[in-house]
Design an enzyme around this catalytic site. Sequence first.
Site, PDB file in Angstrom:
ATOM      1  N   SER A  73      -0.896  -6.478  11.091  1.00 48.35           N
ATOM      2  CA  SER A  73      -2.189  -6.081  10.547  1.00 48.35           C
ATOM      3  C   SER A  73      -3.307  -6.394  11.545  1.00 48.35           C
ATOM      4  O   SER A  73      -3.338  -5.822  12.628  1.00 48.35           O
ATOM      5  CB  SER A  73      -2.395  -6.769   9.184  1.00 48.35           C
ATOM      6  OG  SER A  73      -3.474  -6.208   8.487  1.00 48.35           O
ATOM      7  N   HIS A  90       1.353  -2.124   2.575  1.00 44.15           N
ATOM      8  CA  HIS A  90       0.880  -2.841   3.759  1.00 44.15           C
ATOM      9  C   HIS A  90       1.656  -4.130   4.021  1.00 44.15           C
ATOM     10  O   HIS A  90       1.474  -4.766   5.046  1.00 44.15           O
ATOM     11  CB  HIS A  90      -0.621  -3.155   3.606  1.00 44.15           C
ATOM     12  CG  HIS A  90      -1.291  -3.551   4.886  1.00 44.15           C
ATOM     13  ND1 HIS A  90      -1.436  -2.680   5.955  1.00 44.15           N
ATOM     14  CD2 HIS A  90      -1.847  -4.717   5.276  1.00 44.15           C
ATOM     15  CE1 HIS A  90      -2.057  -3.312   6.949  1.00 44.15           C
ATOM     16  NE2 HIS A  90      -2.316  -4.547   6.568  1.00 44.15           N
ATOM     17  N   ASP A 107       0.882   2.852   2.617  1.00 41.91           N
ATOM     18  CA  ASP A 107      -0.010   1.761   3.008  1.00 41.91           C
ATOM     19  C   ASP A 107      -1.456   2.142   2.684  1.00 41.91           C
ATOM     20  O   ASP A 107      -2.009   3.062   3.280  1.00 41.91           O
ATOM     21  CB  ASP A 107       0.142   1.497   4.513  1.00 41.91           C
ATOM     22  CG  ASP A 107      -0.526   0.219   4.968  1.00 41.91           C
ATOM     23  OD1 ASP A 107      -1.522  -0.176   4.338  1.00 41.91           O
ATOM     24  OD2 ASP A 107      -0.056  -0.380   5.944  1.00 41.91           O
TER      25      ASP A 107
END
Length: 200
Positions: free
Chosen positions: A102, A183, A152
């Site tokens: 991320s 995610h 996501d």
Amino acid sequence: MKHIFKAGKDPKRPVLLLLHGTGGTENDLLPLAAHIDPEASVLSVRGNVSENGMPRFFKRLSEGVFDMEDLKLRTEELYQFIADLAEQYGFDRTNVTAVGYSNGANIAANLLFTYDDALRAAILHHPMVPNRETELPELNRTPVFIAAGTNDPICPAQESEDLEKLLQDAGANVELHWENQGHQLTMPEVEAAKVWYSKI
């Protein structure tokens, strides 16, 4: 920057640079590194930007909207920090493979977007395109693994596809791996990253 360095059993193996997601710490991805390459040295870094008490690697203006000036500054800072630690700990600066998730994957991607010698390879879990306004360096077939989720909500599929194309156009050797997930970081994508890593 707060960090953990663990010397590996085999100094010829890559140094795994671990870069956590928003709200994470330098401890988060240590199990991942041990799974991917148990003999490698590990450099795990904590982002030194705080967003409501949550560590990050650079500021953002809102969800998915990066503070581009801060991204540039923090990328330069991280690049220099890795060089300084290579000298301090005696590891090969040219043999660093990033493993980011991320926000950590985003700054790892921006290292690739900014420097031709920042990373030997990169494993990017759920990254976005860090900067659409820059000209990428020649990446000389740098191996890059991108793990993305088809559902996501933070990182739309188009982001992953655009990132793949931008890196490929700069000469990187990219594998884009899809999971039918959101995610979150999942074991199947970690396993896929491990298989990919074993071949580079």
